[in-house]
Scaffold this motif. Structure first.
Motif, PDB file in Angstrom:
ATOM      1  N   LEU A 123     -43.814 -19.468 -54.899  1.00  0.00           N
ATOM      2  CA  LEU A 123     -44.664 -18.209 -54.911  1.00  0.00           C
ATOM      3  C   LEU A 123     -44.101 -17.091 -55.466  1.00  0.00           C
ATOM      4  CD1 LEU A 123     -47.262 -16.769 -53.839  1.00  0.00           C
ATOM      5  CD2 LEU A 123     -46.143 -16.457 -51.630  1.00  0.00           C
ATOM      6  N   MET A 124     -42.876 -16.933 -55.348  1.00  0.00           N
ATOM      7  CA  MET A 124     -41.832 -15.744 -55.943  1.00  0.00           C
ATOM      8  C   MET A 124     -41.628 -16.128 -57.327  1.00  0.00           C
ATOM      9  SD  MET A 124     -41.218 -13.504 -53.965  1.00  0.00           S
ATOM     10  CE  MET A 124     -39.895 -12.829 -55.124  1.00  0.00           C
ATOM     11  N   THR A 125     -41.454 -17.342 -57.765  1.00  0.00           N
ATOM     12  CA  THR A 125     -41.628 -17.845 -59.089  1.00  0.00           C
ATOM     13  C   THR A 125     -42.460 -17.462 -60.061  1.00  0.00           C
ATOM     14  OG1 THR A 125     -40.107 -19.637 -58.765  1.00  0.00           O
ATOM     15  CG2 THR A 125     -41.147 -19.631 -60.847  1.00  0.00           C
ATOM     16  N   PHE A 126     -44.049 -17.575 -59.286  1.00  0.00           N
ATOM     17  CA  PHE A 126     -45.266 -17.335 -59.995  1.00  0.00           C
ATOM     18  C   PHE A 126     -45.505 -15.585 -59.904  1.00  0.00           C
ATOM     19  CE2 PHE A 126     -49.777 -16.153 -59.780  1.00  0.00           C
ATOM     20  CZ  PHE A 126     -50.206 -16.825 -61.086  1.00  0.00           C
ATOM     21  N   ALA A 127     -44.968 -15.079 -58.781  1.00  0.00           N
ATOM     22  CA  ALA A 127     -45.148 -13.555 -58.831  1.00  0.00           C
ATOM     23  C   ALA A 127     -44.088 -12.650 -59.792  1.00  0.00           C
ATOM     24  CB  ALA A 127     -44.851 -13.218 -57.338  1.00  0.00           C
ATOM     25  N   THR A 128     -43.237 -13.400 -60.136  1.00  0.00           N
ATOM     26  CA  THR A 128     -42.164 -12.803 -61.097  1.00  0.00           C
ATOM     27  C   THR A 128     -42.318 -13.187 -62.732  1.00  0.00           C
ATOM     28  OG1 THR A 128     -40.593 -14.559 -60.503  1.00  0.00           O
ATOM     29  CG2 THR A 128     -40.551 -12.239 -59.399  1.00  0.00           C
ATOM     30  N   ILE A 129     -42.499 -14.659 -62.843  1.00  0.00           N
ATOM     31  CA  ILE A 129     -42.556 -14.977 -64.229  1.00  0.00           C
ATOM     32  C   ILE A 129     -43.853 -15.858 -64.434  1.00  0.00           C
ATOM     33  CG2 ILE A 129     -40.137 -14.816 -64.714  1.00  0.00           C
ATOM     34  CD1 ILE A 129     -39.785 -17.667 -64.113  1.00  0.00           C
ATOM     35  N   THR A 130     -44.699 -15.803 -63.571  1.00  0.00           N
ATOM     36  CA  THR A 130     -46.041 -16.479 -63.616  1.00  0.00           C
ATOM     37  C   THR A 130     -46.093 -17.881 -64.254  1.00  0.00           C
ATOM     38  OG1 THR A 130     -46.183 -15.689 -65.996  1.00  0.00           O
ATOM     39  CG2 THR A 130     -47.111 -14.200 -64.394  1.00  0.00           C
ATOM     40  N   ILE A 131     -45.111 -18.642 -63.431  1.00  0.00           N
ATOM     41  CA  ILE A 131     -45.037 -20.042 -63.583  1.00  0.00           C
ATOM     42  C   ILE A 131     -45.426 -20.870 -62.235  1.00  0.00           C
ATOM     43  CG2 ILE A 131     -43.570 -22.300 -63.943  1.00  0.00           C
ATOM     44  CD1 ILE A 131     -41.855 -20.361 -65.867  1.00  0.00           C
ATOM     45  N   SER A 132     -46.391 -21.616 -62.339  1.00  0.00           N
ATOM     46  CA  SER A 132     -47.088 -21.883 -61.019  1.00  0.00           C
ATOM     47  C   SER A 132     -46.718 -23.568 -60.409  1.00  0.00           C
ATOM     48  CB  SER A 132     -48.818 -22.027 -61.242  1.00  0.00           C
ATOM     49  OG  SER A 132     -49.153 -23.151 -62.124  1.00  0.00           O
ATOM     50  N   PHE A 133     -46.178 -24.418 -61.281  1.00  0.00           N
ATOM     51  CA  PHE A 133     -45.896 -25.555 -60.777  1.00  0.00           C
ATOM     52  C   PHE A 133     -47.075 -26.331 -60.029  1.00  0.00           C
ATOM     53  CE2 PHE A 133     -41.997 -23.629 -61.957  1.00  0.00           C
ATOM     54  CZ  PHE A 133     -40.959 -24.580 -62.529  1.00  0.00           C
ATOM     55  N   MET A 134     -48.139 -26.295 -60.377  1.00  0.00           N
ATOM     56  CA  MET A 134     -49.236 -26.523 -59.517  1.00  0.00           C
ATOM     57  C   MET A 134     -49.121 -28.124 -59.232  1.00  0.00           C
ATOM     58  SD  MET A 134     -51.219 -24.558 -58.198  1.00  0.00           S
ATOM     59  CE  MET A 134     -52.226 -25.712 -57.404  1.00  0.00           C
ATOM     60  N   PRO A 135     -48.976 -28.954 -60.244  1.00  0.00           N
ATOM     61  CA  PRO A 135     -49.078 -30.424 -59.912  1.00  0.00           C
ATOM     62  C   PRO A 135     -47.775 -30.868 -59.058  1.00  0.00           C
ATOM     63  CG  PRO A 135     -49.195 -29.898 -62.294  1.00  0.00           C
ATOM     64  CD  PRO A 135     -48.905 -28.704 -61.573  1.00  0.00           C
ATOM     65  N   HIS A 136     -46.842 -29.930 -59.079  1.00  0.00           N
ATOM     66  CA  HIS A 136     -45.627 -30.384 -58.252  1.00  0.00           C
ATOM     67  C   HIS A 136     -45.861 -29.885 -56.898  1.00  0.00           C
ATOM     68  CE1 HIS A 136     -41.448 -30.442 -57.150  1.00  0.00           C
ATOM     69  NE2 HIS A 136     -41.488 -29.260 -56.442  1.00  0.00           N
ATOM     70  N   LEU A 137     -46.610 -28.778 -56.833  1.00  0.00           N
ATOM     71  CA  LEU A 137     -47.096 -28.135 -55.362  1.00  0.00           C
ATOM     72  C   LEU A 137     -47.839 -29.339 -54.770  1.00  0.00           C
ATOM     73  CD1 LEU A 137     -47.534 -24.365 -56.206  1.00  0.00           C
ATOM     74  CD2 LEU A 137     -45.650 -25.592 -55.268  1.00  0.00           C
ATOM     75  N   ILE A 138     -49.019 -29.682 -55.317  1.00  0.00           N
ATOM     76  CA  ILE A 138     -49.908 -30.966 -54.855  1.00  0.00           C
ATOM     77  C   ILE A 138     -48.794 -32.117 -54.223  1.00  0.00           C
ATOM     78  CG2 ILE A 138     -51.573 -32.448 -55.324  1.00  0.00           C
ATOM     79  CD1 ILE A 138     -52.495 -29.513 -54.983  1.00  0.00           C
ATOM     80  N   ALA A 139     -47.901 -32.537 -55.228  1.00  0.00           N
ATOM     81  CA  ALA A 139     -47.132 -33.639 -54.849  1.00  0.00           C
ATOM     82  C   ALA A 139     -46.254 -33.226 -53.542  1.00  0.00           C
ATOM     83  CB  ALA A 139     -46.205 -33.968 -55.834  1.00  0.00           C
ATOM     84  N   LEU A 140     -45.938 -31.666 -53.614  1.00  0.00           N
ATOM     85  CA  LEU A 140     -45.083 -31.408 -52.304  1.00  0.00           C
ATOM     86  C   LEU A 140     -46.009 -31.454 -50.934  1.00  0.00           C
ATOM     87  CD1 LEU A 140     -42.572 -30.144 -51.468  1.00  0.00           C
ATOM     88  CD2 LEU A 140     -43.285 -28.175 -52.068  1.00  0.00           C
ATOM     89  N   THR A 141     -47.209 -31.723 -51.029  1.00  0.00           N
ATOM     90  CA  THR A 141     -47.986 -31.730 -49.772  1.00  0.00           C
ATOM     91  C   THR A 141     -47.579 -33.292 -49.215  1.00  0.00           C
ATOM     92  OG1 THR A 141     -49.946 -32.502 -50.849  1.00  0.00           O
ATOM     93  CG2 THR A 141     -49.693 -30.035 -50.453  1.00  0.00           C
TER      94      THR A 141
END
Length: 297
Positions: A235-253
């Protein structure tokens, strides 16, 4: 290797599978729609990844790109229902794998796809699983565990790559400063204005990535807090440099008890609670049939 096959409820596999396959559709349409633009990209610019050269895979054409897109979109939506988990699961994995080869063979390679691709590869091996089914499954446990290992490898190998290429100088380099210049947000500008904070952040990033495997040593009752920390980091990464890592976040579930999230059941309960109760009959009411019967007066 009992740890590798630790059984999980089939309902957790069902929830994870639905989430993963729905994200494939969302990824194609919402998050990375630019991949379809490769249908019009000259073939001379195609530089396939190593796997694309070893197989070998054909150079993308308009016919190939559009066919993969529409067939994959239909099949992943069908797979999200849980039907034919092996047949549809393998088909989705192979097509999405080709979709990623098409996406990443023109000079841009994202490392946030590794854990997600592993999840797609192992989900068909889990077999059938229904929402609400509490039966334990070792095959499902293996699929989730392998996905978890891939997720953690993404962090650890990212740190290894930083140290292998940049060496100890990476800690004091201008990597974050360059990222903020290219795609920083107002929050990033505030952080960058604090002397030394970017250096501290870079030390913290590598420390976090190197220590990420310790999640497997954390007691299960505390593991949810560790996963929450992982999500906070992104969340901090996206809030500062707008990189979301969405596929990784899905796998993290894969670390989460997803079987507890049942939106359809919640919706049914909500709607049933909103229905007005039927008007009760008065205690002294006389049935209509009895009132009309002879001698009832």
């Amino acid at each position: 290797m009992k740890w590798l096959f630790e059984p999980v409820p089939r309902s957790r596999i069902a929830a994870f599978r639905t989430l993963v396959y729905l994200f494939v559709a969302a990824d194609m349409v919402i998050f990375t729609p630019w991949v379809r633009a490769h249908a019009d990209t000259p073939g001379s610019l195609y530089r396939p990844l190593l796997i694309g050269r070893l197989l070998p895979l054909p150079t993308p054409t308009a016919l190939i790109v559009h066919t993969v897109f529409w067939v994959l979109l239909v099949l992943t939506l069908l797979a999200a229902t849980g039907r034919a988990p092996r047949l549809l699961g393998w088909a989705v994995f192979l097509l999405y794998f080709e979709w990623m080869i098409i996406a990443m063979s023109y000079g841009k390679v994202d490392h946030d796809r590794f854990g997600f691709l592993v999840a797609l590869a192992v989900l068909p091996t889990a077999g059938r699983a229904r929402h609400g089914d509490r039966t334990l499954s070792e095959a499902g446990g293996w699929a989730l565990r392998v996905t978890q290992i891939a997720v953690i490898c993404t962090y650890f190998l990212a740190a290894w790559a930083k140290l292998r290429i940049g060496g100890p100088h990476w800690f004091t380099s201008s990597v974050l400063a360059q990222a903020i210049i290219r795609r920083g947000t107002p929050l990033a500008d505030v952080i960058a204005s604090v002397p030394g904070l970017l250096i501290v952040s870079q030390i913290g990033i590598i420390s976090f990535e190197l220590l990420s495997p310790l999640i497997f040593a954390v007691p299960r009752r505390l593991r949810g807090w560790v996963v929450a920390f992982f999500y906070t980091f992104h969340l901090m990464t996206f809030a500062t440099i707008t990189i979301s890592f969405m596929p990784h976040l899905i796998a993290l579930t894969s670390f989460l008890p997803l079987e507890r999230v049942r939106p359809i059941v919640w919706a049914r309960r909500r709607f049933s609670a909103d229905e007005p109760p039927a008007d009760p009959e008065p205690a002294n009411a006389v049935p209509t049939e009895a009132a009309a019967a002879p001698g009832s007066a």
